[in-house]
Scaffold this motif. Structure first.
Motif, PDB file in Angstrom:
ATOM      1  N   ASP A 237       0.811  -1.223   0.000  1.00 37.42           N
ATOM      2  CA  ASP A 237       0.000   0.000   0.000  1.00 37.42           C
ATOM      3  C   ASP A 237       0.847   1.278   0.000  1.00 37.42           C
ATOM      4  O   ASP A 237       0.339   2.370   0.204  1.00 37.42           O
ATOM      5  CB  ASP A 237      -1.000  -0.005   1.157  1.00 37.42           C
ATOM      6  CG  ASP A 237      -0.344  -0.025   2.525  1.00 37.42           C
ATOM      7  OD1 ASP A 237       0.896   0.088   2.627  1.00 37.42           O
ATOM      8  OD2 ASP A 237      -1.083  -0.154   3.518  1.00 37.42           O
ATOM      9  N   GLY A 238       2.151   1.125  -0.237  1.00 38.68           N
ATOM     10  CA  GLY A 238       3.016   2.286  -0.447  1.00 38.68           C
ATOM     11  C   GLY A 238       3.682   2.864   0.785  1.00 38.68           C
ATOM     12  O   GLY A 238       4.418   3.843   0.690  1.00 38.68           O
ATOM     13  N   ARG A 239       3.468   2.270   1.955  1.00 40.61           N
ATOM     14  CA  ARG A 239       4.122   2.771   3.165  1.00 40.61           C
ATOM     15  C   ARG A 239       5.577   2.314   3.209  1.00 40.61           C
ATOM     16  O   ARG A 239       5.885   1.165   2.895  1.00 40.61           O
ATOM     17  CB  ARG A 239       3.407   2.256   4.424  1.00 40.61           C
ATOM     18  CG  ARG A 239       2.043   2.859   4.667  1.00 40.61           C
ATOM     19  CD  ARG A 239       1.374   2.283   5.922  1.00 40.61           C
ATOM     20  NE  ARG A 239       1.212   0.831   5.817  1.00 40.61           N
ATOM     21  CZ  ARG A 239       1.835  -0.069   6.587  1.00 40.61           C
ATOM     22  NH1 ARG A 239       2.658   0.300   7.527  1.00 40.61           N
ATOM     23  NH2 ARG A 239       1.616  -1.361   6.410  1.00 40.61           N
ATOM     24  N   GLU A 240       6.452   3.220   3.629  1.00 38.62           N
ATOM     25  CA  GLU A 240       7.858   2.875   3.834  1.00 38.62           C
ATOM     26  C   GLU A 240       8.003   2.291   5.239  1.00 38.62           C
ATOM     27  O   GLU A 240       7.567   2.903   6.210  1.00 38.62           O
ATOM     28  CB  GLU A 240       8.704   4.140   3.691  1.00 38.62           C
ATOM     29  CG  GLU A 240      10.183   3.896   3.610  1.00 38.62           C
ATOM     30  CD  GLU A 240      10.653   3.368   2.261  1.00 38.62           C
ATOM     31  OE1 GLU A 240      11.758   2.810   2.222  1.00 38.62           O
ATOM     32  OE2 GLU A 240       9.917   3.509   1.255  1.00 38.62           O
ATOM     33  N   VAL A 241       8.580   1.100   5.338  1.00 33.61           N
ATOM     34  CA  VAL A 241       8.692   0.400   6.610  1.00 33.61           C
ATOM     35  C   VAL A 241      10.163   0.103   6.881  1.00 33.61           C
ATOM     36  O   VAL A 241      10.904  -0.296   5.985  1.00 33.61           O
ATOM     37  CB  VAL A 241       7.888  -0.927   6.570  1.00 33.61           C
ATOM     38  CG1 VAL A 241       8.120  -1.765   7.806  1.00 33.61           C
ATOM     39  CG2 VAL A 241       6.412  -0.652   6.378  1.00 33.61           C
ATOM     40  N   SER A 242      10.560   0.273   8.119  1.00 33.39           N
ATOM     41  CA  SER A 242      11.901  -0.114   8.549  1.00 33.39           C
ATOM     42  C   SER A 242      11.852  -1.549   9.050  1.00 33.39           C
ATOM     43  O   SER A 242      10.924  -1.923   9.779  1.00 33.39           O
ATOM     44  CB  SER A 242      12.371   0.813   9.678  1.00 33.39           C
ATOM     45  OG  SER A 242      13.558   0.285  10.248  1.00 33.39           O
ATOM     46  N   LEU A 243      12.840  -2.338   8.685  1.00 31.18           N
ATOM     47  CA  LEU A 243      12.886  -3.697   9.204  1.00 31.18           C
ATOM     48  C   LEU A 243      13.187  -3.696  10.700  1.00 31.18           C
ATOM     49  O   LEU A 243      13.040  -4.728  11.360  1.00 31.18           O
ATOM     50  CB  LEU A 243      13.882  -4.546   8.425  1.00 31.18           C
ATOM     51  CG  LEU A 243      13.450  -4.865   6.993  1.00 31.18           C
ATOM     52  CD1 LEU A 243      14.388  -5.855   6.345  1.00 31.18           C
ATOM     53  CD2 LEU A 243      12.030  -5.360   6.916  1.00 31.18           C
ATOM     54  N   GLU A 244      13.545  -2.543  11.230  1.00 31.49           N
ATOM     55  CA  GLU A 244      13.681  -2.370  12.680  1.00 31.49           C
ATOM     56  C   GLU A 244      12.374  -2.780  13.379  1.00 31.49           C
ATOM     57  O   GLU A 244      12.399  -3.256  14.515  1.00 31.49           O
ATOM     58  CB  GLU A 244      14.021  -0.910  12.993  1.00 31.49           C
ATOM     59  CG  GLU A 244      14.232  -0.612  14.450  1.00 31.49           C
ATOM     60  CD  GLU A 244      15.473  -1.259  15.043  1.00 31.49           C
ATOM     61  OE1 GLU A 244      15.397  -1.703  16.209  1.00 31.49           O
ATOM     62  OE2 GLU A 244      16.508  -1.329  14.359  1.00 31.49           O
ATOM     63  N   ASP A 245      11.252  -2.621  12.675  1.00 33.87           N
ATOM     64  CA  ASP A 245       9.947  -3.007  13.231  1.00 33.87           C
ATOM     65  C   ASP A 245       9.879  -4.501  13.573  1.00 33.87           C
ATOM     66  O   ASP A 245       9.000  -4.922  14.320  1.00 33.87           O
ATOM     67  CB  ASP A 245       8.814  -2.675  12.253  1.00 33.87           C
ATOM     68  CG  ASP A 245       8.632  -1.185  12.030  1.00 33.87           C
ATOM     69  OD1 ASP A 245       9.279  -0.371  12.732  1.00 33.87           O
ATOM     70  OD2 ASP A 245       7.833  -0.824  11.142  1.00 33.87           O
TER      71      ASP A 245
END
Length: 159
Positions: free
Chosen positions: A13-21
């Motif tokens: 859906d286009g959100r930028e996510v950090s793999l830190e999550d």
């Protein structure tokens, strides 16, 4: 190279996510495709995700169209496919490249730290799977022919 947590990826859906999550979780990172002979593995991947999610595990899916154009859909189409054909609840990311000059940096690290047969680096086909430990380190690569359910004991051991 260290852990994978410094990488970022865009969701369907286009959100930028950090793999830190995902720090502290055991991960199974998979390149997927909607028109592949291995596509039914979505069922097994979802089963693993549900079986181990409450113990700190997640499957991360990364669609890729580099193998015989088996992922022709755009992000919205992939999202629809994953909801209607295989009710996927694990995170799915935007299409990426896993080989060549446009290789996503996460996948460059996965390939470097968990090489394939005879030390090969390239991903050979859709549904190649990388198991990542709680410290964010890739520990094993699985060929597309390895069924998700066959990886369950290795996941359980890391949890």
């Amino acid at each position: 190279m260290g852990d994978i947590y410094h990488h970022r990826a865009r969701t369907l859906d286009g959100r930028e996510v950090s793999l830190e999550d995902y720090r502290g979780k055991v991960l199974l990172i998979v390149n997927t495709a909607s028109r592949c002979g291995f596509t039914p593995q979505f069922t097994g991947l979802e089963a693993l995700h549900r079986q181990f999610a409450d113990k700190g595990f997640a499957v991360l899916g990364f669609p890729c169209n580099q193998f015989a154009n088996q992922e022709p859909l755009d992000e919205a189409g992939i999202a629809r496919f994953c909801q209607t054909s295989y009710p996927v609840s694990f995170p799915m990311f935007a299409k990426i490249e896993v080989n060549g000059p446009g290789t996503h940096p996460l996948w460059a690290q996965l390939k470097e730290e968990a090489p394939g047969l005879l030390g090969s680096r390239a991903v050979k086909w859709n549904f190649t799977k990388f198991l990542v430990n709680r410290q964010g380190q890739p520990v094993e690569r699985f060929a597309p022919t390895v069924r998700p359910e066959d990886i369950a004991p290795k996941i359980a051991k890391l949890l």
